[in-house]
Each structure stands twice: as C-alpha cells, then as structure tokens.
Design an enzyme around this catalytic site. Structure first.
Site, PDB file in Angstrom:
ATOM      1  N   ARG A 105       0.853  -1.183   0.000  1.00 56.16           N
ATOM      2  CA  ARG A 105       0.000   0.000   0.000  1.00 56.16           C
ATOM      3  C   ARG A 105       0.882   1.223   0.000  1.00 56.16           C
ATOM      4  O   ARG A 105       1.736   1.366   0.875  1.00 56.16           O
ATOM      5  CB  ARG A 105      -0.809  -0.057   1.305  1.00 56.16           C
ATOM      6  N   THR A 109      -0.793   7.644  -0.776  1.00 58.43           N
ATOM      7  CA  THR A 109      -2.110   7.588  -1.434  1.00 58.43           C
ATOM      8  C   THR A 109      -2.979   6.465  -0.894  1.00 58.43           C
ATOM      9  O   THR A 109      -4.189   6.455  -1.120  1.00 58.43           O
ATOM     10  CB  THR A 109      -1.939   7.338  -2.943  1.00 58.43           C
ATOM     11  N   ASP A 201       0.728  -2.345  12.411  1.00 63.22           N
ATOM     12  CA  ASP A 201       1.101  -2.852  11.082  1.00 63.22           C
ATOM     13  C   ASP A 201       1.298  -4.365  11.178  1.00 63.22           C
ATOM     14  O   ASP A 201       2.272  -4.841  11.767  1.00 63.22           O
ATOM     15  CB  ASP A 201       2.388  -2.159  10.602  1.00 63.22           C
ATOM     16  N   ASP A 204       4.675  -5.836   9.826  1.00 69.24           N
ATOM     17  CA  ASP A 204       5.815  -5.552  10.708  1.00 69.24           C
ATOM     18  C   ASP A 204       5.771  -6.396  11.972  1.00 69.24           C
ATOM     19  O   ASP A 204       6.807  -6.855  12.462  1.00 69.24           O
ATOM     20  CB  ASP A 204       5.829  -4.058  11.082  1.00 69.24           C
TER      21      ASP A 204
HETATM   22  C1  PRP Z   1      -1.258  -4.200   4.810  1.00 67.98           C
HETATM   23  C2  PRP Z   1      -2.173  -5.373   5.044  1.00 67.98           C
HETATM   24  C3  PRP Z   1      -3.066  -5.333   3.833  1.00 67.98           C
HETATM   25  C4  PRP Z   1      -3.192  -3.864   3.552  1.00 67.98           C
HETATM   26  C5  PRP Z   1      -4.519  -3.401   4.067  1.00 67.98           C
HETATM   27  O1  PRP Z   1      -0.267  -4.544   3.926  1.00 67.98           O
HETATM   28  O2  PRP Z   1      -1.510  -6.592   5.219  1.00 67.98           O
HETATM   29  O3  PRP Z   1      -2.530  -6.012   2.701  1.00 67.98           O
HETATM   30  O4  PRP Z   1      -2.142  -3.209   4.279  1.00 67.98           O
HETATM   31  O5  PRP Z   1      -4.744  -2.088   3.733  1.00 67.98           O
HETATM   32  P1  PRP Z   1      -5.872  -1.655   2.695  1.00 67.98           P
HETATM   33  O6  PRP Z   1      -7.105  -2.397   3.068  1.00 67.98           O
HETATM   34  O7  PRP Z   1      -6.010  -0.172   2.952  1.00 67.98           O
HETATM   35  O8  PRP Z   1      -5.399  -1.945   1.313  1.00 67.98           O
HETATM   36  P2  PRP Z   1       0.941  -3.552   3.546  1.00 67.98           P
HETATM   37  O9  PRP Z   1       0.576  -2.760   2.331  1.00 67.98           O
HETATM   38  O10 PRP Z   1       1.335  -2.784   4.773  1.00 67.98           O
HETATM   39  O11 PRP Z   1       2.072  -4.535   3.102  1.00 67.98           O
HETATM   40  P3  PRP Z   1       2.833  -5.697   3.932  1.00 67.98           P
HETATM   41  O12 PRP Z   1       1.866  -6.841   4.071  1.00 67.98           O
HETATM   42  O13 PRP Z   1       3.970  -6.017   3.037  1.00 67.98           O
HETATM   43  O14 PRP Z   1       3.262  -5.155   5.268  1.00 67.98           O
HETATM   44  N1  URA Z   2      -2.349  -2.355   7.286  1.00 69.36           N
HETATM   45  C1  URA Z   2      -1.959  -2.772   8.503  1.00 69.36           C
HETATM   46  O1  URA Z   2      -1.037  -3.583   8.618  1.00 69.36           O
HETATM   47  N2  URA Z   2      -2.570  -2.274   9.585  1.00 69.36           N
HETATM   48  C2  URA Z   2      -3.597  -1.387   9.492  1.00 69.36           C
HETATM   49  O2  URA Z   2      -4.135  -0.967  10.537  1.00 69.36           O
HETATM   50  C3  URA Z   2      -3.987  -0.970   8.211  1.00 69.36           C
HETATM   51  C4  URA Z   2      -3.370  -1.478   7.122  1.00 69.36           C
END
Ligand code: PRP
Ligand code: URA
Length: 210
Positions: A105, A109, A201, A204
């Site tokens: 994400r 944006t 997160d 993380d």
């Molecule tokens: C996080 C989570 C989802 C997304 C949710 O991933 O695991 O995939 O955000 O957010 P949204 O509903 O607003 O799209 P992230 O983009 O942080 O990537 P990661 O899994 O690599 O940490």
């Molecule tokens: N992605 C995450 O990992 N946590 C949130 O709260 C939203 C998006």
C-alpha cells in the site's frame, strides 16, 4: 445483494484478538496467534464445504458415513502479511493449493500496487480463500479479488483478522458475491489509513521488521 460479513462470535477468538492488539506481545507469540486465529476462522469459513458419503467398516459394523466431496480449494495470501495466515488454513485444509499475490500500500495515497502474482494453473476451477490479516481501506483485497476474477475464479471468500467498516463497504460494493470472514470489526481508520484501535502494522508485527 452484498456479500455477507461473518464476524467470529467465540470467546477463544475474542481472547486471542486481544493478545494480538497488545503492543507488548512478542513477535513469536504474535505469529503463533495469527496462525491460530487463521485456523479458527477457516473452521467457520469452510462450514459449507460439500459432503458426500462413503462406506466404512467400524470395529463394530459396516456403515455409510460423511466424507468431504473433495472440491478443489486454494488459499491465496496477499503478501506479505497474508503469509502469516497460511499455516492456520493448511491445518484445517491440508490439501489446499497455495497462490501468492504480492501487494503493498502506497503510504501516501493508500493505493495498492501489485508486485507479484503466482497462482495454481487451475485456479479458475478452485474455491479460493484470499487471506490477509487487515482489511483497512479495502484497496488491497479489492485489487487481489479483481485479479483472481480476471483469471476466471468464480467462488471467492475473503478472510481477515480485523476489518474496518470502510474496507467492508468497499468489498461489498466492488465484489458483492464475496463473503467476508473476520475475527473482529473495528471502529474506523485513522488519518494514516490504520485501523483503530487495530493492532498496528500486521506485516511488521509478524515479521519483526520495525
Ligand atoms: C497491509 C495489510 C493489507 C493492507 C490493508 O499490507 O496486510 O494487505 O495493508 O490495507 P488496505 O485495506 O487499505 O489496502 P501492507 O501494504 O502494509 O504490506 P505488507 O503486508 O507487506 O506489510
Ligand atoms: N495495514 C496494517 O497492517 N494495519 C492497518 O491498521 C492498516 C493497514
């Protein structure tokens, strides 16, 4: 008609979700509990798997007993955080095939960007469960489901640990045929697109990258 939202109504899930929310929970325990809740949600999400019957001999007598019809099933984690849920799904459905969709994400944006997609060849013939711990704006899950539909998938479910009302609405609007299974529904998103109160997160916390 919108897809249904199945919120887990079980004390074990409620308890485990609280452990996940706690910022003092270690990476090891966080990872274990993500997997456990994934397994418990899978139990609910597979309630409608079709059954057939077979003949078996118990130590007492012959009988006709239920057995899974063997419908083809695939789990598709959204990378990276979705990986944390795969083991829990496989504990319940050991023969599931696994596809991967990589998405991140954009922090400004909040729009999702796809960087990887590798799916079983016969994915269009399979019942698919998309898994990701977090449904925040819903952008990532919406895009992942669209990708699967473009490749011919017709039976798709979405499993998340935590959902925001905004994300639920986005999926219901874009993909009204997709039911959502979640551990809990939270209040809202904050100005950075994080779920409140949430658990932070997820990626993380699963991988210990912060
Ligand atoms: C996080 C989570 C989802 C997304 C949710 O991933 O695991 O995939 O955000 O957010 P949204 O509903 O607003 O799209 P992230 O983009 O942080 O990537 P990661 O899994 O690599 O940490
Ligand atoms: N992605 C995450 O990992 N946590 C949130 O709260 C939203 C998006």
């Amino acid at each position: 008609m919108s897809g249904k939202v199945h919120v887990m109504d079980h004390p074990l899930v409620a308890h485990k979700m609280t452990v996940l929310r706690d910022k003092n929970t270690s990476v090891k325990v966080f990872r274990e509990i993500v997997s456990e809740v994934g397994m418990l949600i899978t139990y609910e999400a597979t309630r409608d798997l079709p059954l057939t019957t077979k003949e078996v001999e118990t130590p007492i007598c012959a009988t006709t007993a239920p057995t899974l019809k063997g419908k083809k099933f695939a789990v598709v984690p959204i990378l990276r955080a979705g990986l944390g849920l795969v083991e829990g799904v496989l504990n319940m459905v050991p023969n599931a095939r696994i596809g991967h969709i990589g998405m991140y994400r954009d922090e400004e944006t909040l729009e999702p960007h796809t960087y990887f997609c590798k799916l079983p060849k016969d994915i269009s013939e399979r019942e698919v469960m998309v898994v990701d711990p977090m449904l925040a704006t819903g952008g990532s899950a919406e895009a992942a489901i669209s990708e699967l539909k473009q490749r011919g998938c017709t039976t798709i479910k979405l499993m998340v640990l935590l959902a925001a009302p905004e994300g639920i609405k986005r999926i219901q609007d874009a993909h009204p045929d997709v039911d959502i299974y979640c551990g809990a529904v939270d209040e809202c998103l904050n100005e950075n697109g994080y779920i409140v109160p949430g658990l932070g997160d997820a990626g993380d916390r699963i991988f210990g990258t912060k």
